[in-house]
Scaffold this motif. Structure first.
Motif, PDB file in Angstrom:
ATOM      1  N   GLN A   1      29.811  30.372  69.383  1.00  0.00           N
ATOM      2  CA  GLN A   1      29.834  30.763  68.102  1.00  0.00           C
ATOM      3  C   GLN A   1      30.979  30.071  67.244  1.00  0.00           C
ATOM      4  OE1 GLN A   1      30.580  35.221  67.998  1.00  0.00           O
ATOM      5  NE2 GLN A   1      28.642  35.405  68.575  1.00  0.00           N
ATOM      6  N   ASP A   2      31.514  28.917  67.788  1.00  0.00           N
ATOM      7  CA  ASP A   2      32.547  28.183  67.137  1.00  0.00           C
ATOM      8  C   ASP A   2      31.695  27.290  66.181  1.00  0.00           C
ATOM      9  OD1 ASP A   2      34.453  26.357  65.961  1.00  0.00           O
ATOM     10  OD2 ASP A   2      35.478  26.161  68.118  1.00  0.00           O
ATOM     11  N   GLU A   3      31.873  27.442  64.820  1.00  0.00           N
ATOM     12  CA  GLU A   3      31.089  26.431  63.891  1.00  0.00           C
ATOM     13  C   GLU A   3      31.461  25.184  63.928  1.00  0.00           C
ATOM     14  OE1 GLU A   3      30.740  28.386  60.143  1.00  0.00           O
ATOM     15  OE2 GLU A   3      29.849  30.166  60.932  1.00  0.00           O
ATOM     16  N   ASN A   4      32.643  24.793  64.331  1.00  0.00           N
ATOM     17  CA  ASN A   4      33.336  23.449  64.521  1.00  0.00           C
ATOM     18  C   ASN A   4      32.943  22.629  65.918  1.00  0.00           C
ATOM     19  OD1 ASN A   4      34.789  23.708  61.969  1.00  0.00           O
ATOM     20  ND2 ASN A   4      36.453  25.139  62.927  1.00  0.00           N
ATOM     21  N   LEU A   5      32.270  23.491  66.555  1.00  0.00           N
ATOM     22  CA  LEU A   5      32.077  22.855  67.934  1.00  0.00           C
ATOM     23  C   LEU A   5      30.458  22.446  67.857  1.00  0.00           C
ATOM     24  CD1 LEU A   5      33.089  22.323  70.860  1.00  0.00           C
ATOM     25  CD2 LEU A   5      32.016  24.629  71.342  1.00  0.00           C
ATOM     26  N   LYS A   6      30.195  21.338  68.201  1.00  0.00           N
ATOM     27  CA  LYS A   6      28.945  20.811  67.943  1.00  0.00           C
ATOM     28  C   LYS A   6      28.145  21.127  69.445  1.00  0.00           C
ATOM     29  CE  LYS A   6      29.668  19.406  63.948  1.00  0.00           C
ATOM     30  NZ  LYS A   6      29.252  20.057  62.744  1.00  0.00           N
ATOM     31  N   ILE A   7      27.255  21.969  69.510  1.00  0.00           N
ATOM     32  CA  ILE A   7      26.333  22.196  70.476  1.00  0.00           C
ATOM     33  C   ILE A   7      24.878  21.562  70.206  1.00  0.00           C
ATOM     34  CG2 ILE A   7      25.238  24.031  72.017  1.00  0.00           C
ATOM     35  CD1 ILE A   7      27.505  25.575  71.609  1.00  0.00           C
ATOM     36  N   ASP A   8      24.458  20.679  70.935  1.00  0.00           N
ATOM     37  CA  ASP A   8      23.224  19.857  70.655  1.00  0.00           C
ATOM     38  C   ASP A   8      22.012  21.105  70.766  1.00  0.00           C
ATOM     39  OD1 ASP A   8      24.318  17.503  69.604  1.00  0.00           O
ATOM     40  OD2 ASP A   8      24.672  17.057  71.590  1.00  0.00           O
ATOM     41  N   PHE A   9      22.149  21.629  72.046  1.00  0.00           N
ATOM     42  CA  PHE A   9      21.050  22.619  72.381  1.00  0.00           C
ATOM     43  C   PHE A   9      21.417  23.251  73.837  1.00  0.00           C
ATOM     44  CE2 PHE A   9      20.013  18.460  74.157  1.00  0.00           C
ATOM     45  CZ  PHE A   9      19.790  18.814  75.737  1.00  0.00           C
TER      46      PHE A   9
ATOM     47  N   HIS B   1      22.011  36.488  67.710  1.00  0.00           N
ATOM     48  CA  HIS B   1      23.368  36.871  68.146  1.00  0.00           C
ATOM     49  C   HIS B   1      24.161  35.413  68.484  1.00  0.00           C
ATOM     50  CE1 HIS B   1      22.626  41.073  68.491  1.00  0.00           C
ATOM     51  NE2 HIS B   1      21.603  40.686  69.050  1.00  0.00           N
ATOM     52  N   TYR B   2      23.489  34.240  68.338  1.00  0.00           N
ATOM     53  CA  TYR B   2      24.366  33.057  68.894  1.00  0.00           C
ATOM     54  C   TYR B   2      23.953  31.968  67.845  1.00  0.00           C
ATOM     55  CZ  TYR B   2      25.569  35.885  72.879  1.00  0.00           C
ATOM     56  OH  TYR B   2      26.021  36.857  73.439  1.00  0.00           O
ATOM     57  N   ASN B   3      23.620  32.356  66.387  1.00  0.00           N
ATOM     58  CA  ASN B   3      23.358  31.244  65.525  1.00  0.00           C
ATOM     59  C   ASN B   3      22.084  30.379  65.734  1.00  0.00           C
ATOM     60  OD1 ASN B   3      25.831  31.945  64.125  1.00  0.00           O
ATOM     61  ND2 ASN B   3      27.035  30.574  65.413  1.00  0.00           N
ATOM     62  N   ASN B   4      21.146  31.045  66.309  1.00  0.00           N
ATOM     63  CA  ASN B   4      19.831  30.358  66.625  1.00  0.00           C
ATOM     64  C   ASN B   4      19.913  28.969  67.114  1.00  0.00           C
ATOM     65  OD1 ASN B   4      16.915  30.559  66.684  1.00  0.00           O
ATOM     66  ND2 ASN B   4      16.814  30.085  64.478  1.00  0.00           N
ATOM     67  N   ILE B   5      20.972  28.803  68.080  1.00  0.00           N
ATOM     68  CA  ILE B   5      21.006  27.385  68.712  1.00  0.00           C
ATOM     69  C   ILE B   5      19.645  26.826  69.047  1.00  0.00           C
ATOM     70  CG2 ILE B   5      22.196  25.958  70.688  1.00  0.00           C
ATOM     71  CD1 ILE B   5      24.124  28.667  70.501  1.00  0.00           C
ATOM     72  N   PRO B   6      19.449  25.655  69.028  1.00  0.00           N
ATOM     73  CA  PRO B   6      18.297  24.704  69.642  1.00  0.00           C
ATOM     74  C   PRO B   6      18.207  25.117  71.032  1.00  0.00           C
ATOM     75  CG  PRO B   6      19.297  23.526  67.873  1.00  0.00           C
ATOM     76  CD  PRO B   6      20.410  24.563  68.165  1.00  0.00           C
ATOM     77  N   VAL B   7      17.234  25.474  71.386  1.00  0.00           N
ATOM     78  CA  VAL B   7      17.060  25.908  72.788  1.00  0.00           C
ATOM     79  C   VAL B   7      15.603  25.255  73.404  1.00  0.00           C
ATOM     80  CG1 VAL B   7      16.092  27.911  72.454  1.00  0.00           C
ATOM     81  CG2 VAL B   7      17.139  27.724  74.643  1.00  0.00           C
ATOM     82  N   TYR B   8      15.819  24.989  74.715  1.00  0.00           N
ATOM     83  CA  TYR B   8      14.474  24.616  75.364  1.00  0.00           C
ATOM     84  C   TYR B   8      14.539  25.201  76.598  1.00  0.00           C
ATOM     85  CZ  TYR B   8      16.266  21.082  78.474  1.00  0.00           C
ATOM     86  OH  TYR B   8      17.115  20.357  79.597  1.00  0.00           O
ATOM     87  N   ILE B   9      13.198  25.726  76.994  1.00  0.00           N
ATOM     88  CA  ILE B   9      13.090  26.265  78.585  1.00  0.00           C
ATOM     89  C   ILE B   9      12.867  25.132  79.337  1.00  0.00           C
ATOM     90  CG2 ILE B   9      11.475  27.715  79.734  1.00  0.00           C
ATOM     91  CD1 ILE B   9      12.782  29.233  77.291  1.00  0.00           C
ATOM     92  N   SER B  10      14.338  25.205  80.054  1.00  0.00           N
ATOM     93  CA  SER B  10      14.204  23.960  81.105  1.00  0.00           C
ATOM     94  C   SER B  10      13.530  24.077  82.366  1.00  0.00           C
ATOM     95  CB  SER B  10      15.517  23.618  81.160  1.00  0.00           C
ATOM     96  OG  SER B  10      16.406  24.568  81.331  1.00  0.00           O
ATOM     97  N   GLU B  11      13.332  25.476  82.765  1.00  0.00           N
ATOM     98  CA  GLU B  11      12.558  25.777  83.978  1.00  0.00           C
ATOM     99  C   GLU B  11      11.997  27.063  83.844  1.00  0.00           C
ATOM    100  OE1 GLU B  11      14.498  25.580  87.653  1.00  0.00           O
ATOM    101  OE2 GLU B  11      15.653  23.817  87.350  1.00  0.00           O
ATOM    102  N   ASN B  12      10.880  26.966  84.380  1.00  0.00           N
ATOM    103  CA  ASN B  12       9.851  28.354  84.413  1.00  0.00           C
ATOM    104  C   ASN B  12       8.529  27.994  85.232  1.00  0.00           C
ATOM    105  OD1 ASN B  12       7.297  29.802  82.715  1.00  0.00           O
ATOM    106  ND2 ASN B  12       9.203  31.157  83.426  1.00  0.00           N
ATOM    107  N   GLY B  13       8.471  28.978  86.248  1.00  0.00           N
ATOM    108  CA  GLY B  13       7.242  28.570  87.102  1.00  0.00           C
ATOM    109  C   GLY B  13       7.118  29.721  88.120  1.00  0.00           C
ATOM    110  N   MET B  14       6.219  29.529  88.916  1.00  0.00           N
ATOM    111  CA  MET B  14       5.649  30.497  89.882  1.00  0.00           C
ATOM    112  C   MET B  14       5.604  29.831  91.274  1.00  0.00           C
ATOM    113  SD  MET B  14       2.199  32.844  89.918  1.00  0.00           S
ATOM    114  CE  MET B  14       2.117  34.271  90.663  1.00  0.00           C
ATOM    115  N   GLY B  15       6.553  30.469  92.068  1.00  0.00           N
ATOM    116  CA  GLY B  15       6.469  29.511  93.469  1.00  0.00           C
ATOM    117  C   GLY B  15       5.472  30.504  94.185  1.00  0.00           C
ATOM    118  N   VAL B  16       4.806  29.691  95.066  1.00  0.00           N
ATOM    119  CA  VAL B  16       3.678  30.381  96.052  1.00  0.00           C
ATOM    120  C   VAL B  16       4.061  29.711  97.301  1.00  0.00           C
ATOM    121  CG1 VAL B  16       1.320  30.630  96.518  1.00  0.00           C
ATOM    122  CG2 VAL B  16       2.113  30.754  94.206  1.00  0.00           C
TER     123      VAL B  16
END
Length: 198
Positions: A13-21, A85-100
């Motif tokens: 939530q720190d607006e001065n902190l640059k979070i890329d994603f 709740h978190y300033n709509n930070i750019p986000v990517y789904i880095s992992e998702n999958g189904m193990g068998v």
């Protein structure tokens, strides 16, 4: 489902902190409930587990080939939580999958018929798309994994890839049924999905 500790929240939530994603690895939800006992704080060590314990949702859907819960809407809930709740930070789904495990049992005419993986991926993509429609700053979805790979926990016991890695045949690579689905979806951005959002 996803826990942020106090100092994480302050950083986010720190607006001065640059979070890329943010990268979110998502496989299954983690449901909790209040503890059934009064915590004993006499030892001075207070952890979150003093206040909650695991909970199993009645009627939950389980991956019969791996044992993890399947609840695709949780990926939407996570993305909307970041938006609201978190300033709509750019986000990517880095992992998702189904193990068998023992996926070779689904071999048909030399190809693994992993329709279950196609269905799993579709369900999660539908909820990611819904979150984006509602303003989530999610810019990418990545599955785990492109090819069956070695896990530090259980080697090649569980298979996650769209491409089969045949360890008995000099590491030969064979496209599974899901490979065609994901290739076409990546190319066109479109796939058929018959069910309504739950």
């Amino acid at each position: 489902m996803w826990q942020i500790v106090d100092w994480d929240e302050e950083l986010i939530q720190d607006e001065n902190l640059k979070i890329d994603f943010l990268g979110v690895n998502f496989y299954q939800p983690a449901w909790v409930k209040g503890v059934d006992f009064i915590p004993d704080f006499t030892n001075g060590a207070i952890t979150p587990h003093y206040f909650y314990q695991p909970y199993e949702i009645p009627g939950r859907r389980i991956n019969p080939y791996r044992g993890l819960e399947i609840f695709p809407k949780a990926i939407y809930i996570t993305l909307m939580n970041l938006k609201e709740h978190y300033n709509n930070i750019p986000v990517y789904i880095s992992e998702n999958g189904m193990g068998v495990e023992n996926e070779e049992r689904f071999l048909e005419h030399g190809i693994i018929n992993d329709q279950y993986r196609i269905d799993f991926t579709k369900e999660h993509l539908v909820w990611v798309h819904q979150a984006i429609k509602e303003g989530s700053n999610c810019f990418s979805y990545n599955s785990w994994a492109y090819i069956d790979n070695c896990s530090w926990m259980n080697a090649y016991k569980n298979r996650y890839g769209f491409v089969q890695l045949d360890l008995t045949n000099n590491g030969k690579r064979v496209l599974k049924k899901s490979a065609n689905f994901i290739a076409e979806t990546a190319k066109t951005g479109v796939f058929e999905y018959e069910s309504e959002l739950i």
